[in-house]
Design a protein around this motif. Sequence first.
Motif, PDB file in Angstrom:
ATOM      1  N   ALA A   1     -24.358  -8.202   8.090  1.00  0.00           N
ATOM      2  CA  ALA A   1     -23.145  -8.230   9.209  1.00  0.00           C
ATOM      3  C   ALA A   1     -21.842  -8.493   9.058  1.00  0.00           C
ATOM      4  O   ALA A   1     -21.037  -7.772   9.725  1.00  0.00           O
ATOM      5  N   GLY A   2     -21.743  -9.147   8.756  1.00  0.00           N
ATOM      6  CA  GLY A   2     -20.547  -9.628   8.264  1.00  0.00           C
ATOM      7  C   GLY A   2     -19.758  -8.960   6.976  1.00  0.00           C
ATOM      8  O   GLY A   2     -18.119  -9.833   7.225  1.00  0.00           O
ATOM      9  N   SER A   3     -19.710  -7.682   6.606  1.00  0.00           N
ATOM     10  CA  SER A   3     -19.176  -7.119   5.348  1.00  0.00           C
ATOM     11  C   SER A   3     -19.084  -5.866   6.560  1.00  0.00           C
ATOM     12  O   SER A   3     -18.227  -4.458   6.241  1.00  0.00           O
ATOM     13  N   ILE A   4     -19.051  -5.979   7.812  1.00  0.00           N
ATOM     14  CA  ILE A   4     -18.712  -4.571   8.504  1.00  0.00           C
ATOM     15  C   ILE A   4     -18.179  -5.484   9.517  1.00  0.00           C
ATOM     16  O   ILE A   4     -18.209  -6.248  10.258  1.00  0.00           O
ATOM     17  N   LYS A   5     -16.806  -5.156   9.926  1.00  0.00           N
ATOM     18  CA  LYS A   5     -15.776  -5.425  10.777  1.00  0.00           C
ATOM     19  C   LYS A   5     -15.547  -4.230  12.099  1.00  0.00           C
ATOM     20  O   LYS A   5     -15.360  -5.320  13.183  1.00  0.00           O
ATOM     21  N   GLY A   6     -15.279  -3.509  11.663  1.00  0.00           N
ATOM     22  CA  GLY A   6     -14.472  -2.551  12.723  1.00  0.00           C
ATOM     23  C   GLY A   6     -15.432  -1.010  13.775  1.00  0.00           C
ATOM     24  O   GLY A   6     -16.007  -0.675  12.873  1.00  0.00           O
ATOM     25  N   SER A   7     -15.590  -1.097  14.659  1.00  0.00           N
ATOM     26  CA  SER A   7     -16.411  -0.017  15.280  1.00  0.00           C
ATOM     27  C   SER A   7     -15.009   1.324  15.404  1.00  0.00           C
ATOM     28  O   SER A   7     -14.057   1.043  15.213  1.00  0.00           O
TER      29      SER A   7
ATOM     30  N   ALA B   1     -13.197  -0.910   9.422  1.00  0.00           N
ATOM     31  CA  ALA B   1     -14.519  -0.617   9.268  1.00  0.00           C
ATOM     32  C   ALA B   1     -15.285  -1.513   8.034  1.00  0.00           C
ATOM     33  O   ALA B   1     -16.371  -2.533   8.231  1.00  0.00           O
ATOM     34  N   LEU B   2     -15.136  -1.015   6.828  1.00  0.00           N
ATOM     35  CA  LEU B   2     -15.425  -1.696   5.350  1.00  0.00           C
ATOM     36  C   LEU B   2     -14.381  -1.920   4.954  1.00  0.00           C
ATOM     37  O   LEU B   2     -13.573  -1.835   4.166  1.00  0.00           O
ATOM     38  N   PRO B   3     -13.535  -3.351   5.709  1.00  0.00           N
ATOM     39  CA  PRO B   3     -12.114  -3.465   4.705  1.00  0.00           C
ATOM     40  C   PRO B   3     -12.471  -4.353   3.665  1.00  0.00           C
ATOM     41  O   PRO B   3     -11.648  -4.101   2.798  1.00  0.00           O
ATOM     42  N   TYR B   4     -13.776  -4.934   2.729  1.00  0.00           N
ATOM     43  CA  TYR B   4     -13.654  -5.442   1.718  1.00  0.00           C
ATOM     44  C   TYR B   4     -14.289  -4.604   0.676  1.00  0.00           C
ATOM     45  O   TYR B   4     -14.194  -3.382   1.103  1.00  0.00           O
ATOM     46  N   ASP B   5     -13.582  -5.142  -0.805  1.00  0.00           N
ATOM     47  CA  ASP B   5     -13.924  -3.482  -1.567  1.00  0.00           C
ATOM     48  C   ASP B   5     -14.839  -4.518  -2.040  1.00  0.00           C
ATOM     49  O   ASP B   5     -15.644  -5.225  -3.592  1.00  0.00           O
ATOM     50  N   ASN B   6     -15.501  -4.000  -1.541  1.00  0.00           N
ATOM     51  CA  ASN B   6     -17.980  -4.481  -1.923  1.00  0.00           C
ATOM     52  C   ASN B   6     -18.036  -2.971  -2.610  1.00  0.00           C
ATOM     53  O   ASN B   6     -17.878  -2.604  -2.025  1.00  0.00           O
ATOM     54  N   TYR B   7     -18.712  -3.163  -3.522  1.00  0.00           N
ATOM     55  CA  TYR B   7     -19.237  -2.384  -4.438  1.00  0.00           C
ATOM     56  C   TYR B   7     -21.047  -1.663  -4.128  1.00  0.00           C
ATOM     57  O   TYR B   7     -21.196  -3.071  -3.537  1.00  0.00           O
TER      58      TYR B   7
END
Lengths: 68, 504
Positions: free
Chosen positions: B345-351, B365-371
């Motif tokens: 859940a911590g990787s999902i931020k904005g509705s 919604a997904l502000p982090y540079d995750n792959y």
Amino acid sequence: MRVYVNDKPVELFPGMQVKHALIRADEMAKITDGLKAFDAWGHELGLDGALLEGMKIYVKKNPEGKPQ
Amino acid sequence: MKRIWIILLGVLLMVSLAPWAEAAPVSLRILYVNDFHGFAEPIKQTNGKPSIGGIAYLAGAVDRARQQRPSILLAAGDMIQGNAWANLFLGQSVIDVMNAMKFDAMVVGNHEFNFGPKVLQERIAQANFPILGANVEGLPSLKPYVIKKLNGIRIGIIGVVTQDSVNTAPKNIAGLKFTPPESALLKYLPELKRQADIIVVLSHCGYPVDRELAAKVPGIDVIVGGHTHTKLTHPEEVGNTIIVQAWEHAKNLGVLDLSVEAGKIVKFQGALQEISPNTEKPDPQIQAIVTRYEDLANPPLRQSIGETLVDLDASRVRTEETNLGDFIADVMRQTAQADAAIINAGSIKGSIAKGTIRTQDVYNALPYDNYLIAIQLTGAQLKEALEHGVSQVGKPSHRFPQVSGLTFTYSRSAPVGSRVREVIVGGQLLNLTKKYIVATIDYLGAGGDGFKIFAAALERRDGGEMDRVVYTDTGNWLRDRVIIAIKAQKTIAPQVDGRIKAVD
């Protein structure tokens, strides 16, 4: 891929970076607290830096006498 | 006798015309950067430290350094991909800046392959400087080496890149072969030495490999390195080879001064110059390019990519299943062709509100540079991951899972570690010994938010680590995969469909 953080071995997915090794070794909080990651020769590493098989990373303060 | 005098005069004439025949050593300067990754703007630092970097400020430092000595400017790879300022334009913005800064040469880095071969060809064609790759076979537009003449000295510059490039963007390197850097150097150095006075290797192989190359390959004068983002505050020497590397993200400009006499480096000194935007002046031309692309970035971020017929809820992802969590996890599972997917859940931020979806909405919604990655887990390990996900229920938690390809029930009141009840994967009851392909993000794959089971699964290998890792997509952020999915579907209306249920 196996690397060593403070001489502790950690296994990681290929292509992962210094930050992933620190997360895996539970050392990331120390970076937030101001410590830095260094290689086996005492050079600072960026958190997005690539990992190489067998690489050694040390989390510590700036070594004395080493300008960073 | 007359013939002997003529020969002697001829020899004297040749010697006097040789570029290194001057009495005083010739001064040269190598300016270098590596692993820029499109960080065009100065980077804000924590703990009250001033900002650092900024490509226009680095360009200002280059301008000043060039006025002091004859200089060449080199890039040791991973320049065009990373930050949104680069990614939104598929690296075009970076090459525009590098052209304006008059780079002399660059070696291709593993992340230069992230946008695919067609885009890389376009960037190579766009560049006014050679892009090198002596150990890359199958891409003729990458040159093995180039020779630059500076102050009468011929500098042979050869480029090599890590063989690990195959792991960075596997689909994008189809048809290419990455030979060992050492072999490529041994192959090309004899012909390069015949044409050059000093040899510079531009290496995107990482500092430990650069040390090995210096020890094993004779005749290299300087290695300008990258890949490991190593902050070599001063040049290192291995044998007769000088090794330098300038950290990352345009935070520093590397400056290496050489004195060359009779075709040999007789003296050198170097250091990293920190780029301090608070006290230094930017290059106005480069600043104008940075600003122009920032302005151009706004329309793509505001661009409509599709429509949602319902609100996409991120407000409750830390306590329960939501439709946005379901949608993202579905994209992950489908992209990696996995049996199941788990994201924290911590990787999902904005509705995202009902109506038009813009690129910026997905970035929020997904502000982090995750792959995206995927790994084989046993049913028991998959259950362990879910157990960890619900180990903090009762309060909002970063580790609460959003899932796809599976449903599960859990007890809030049961002890931590034994809360998960029934797990269904692909319509079948979870088999604890069966292997499932599970997609997740790199952050969890490294053990982030306490999800240690993914990395631990690598250690418990039975058929080898690579057998368990079935998918890695280091070149595309998850948000970009979600944007692609929305564009493809045009209209979405995900519903919470009961994937995660509390039984008490």
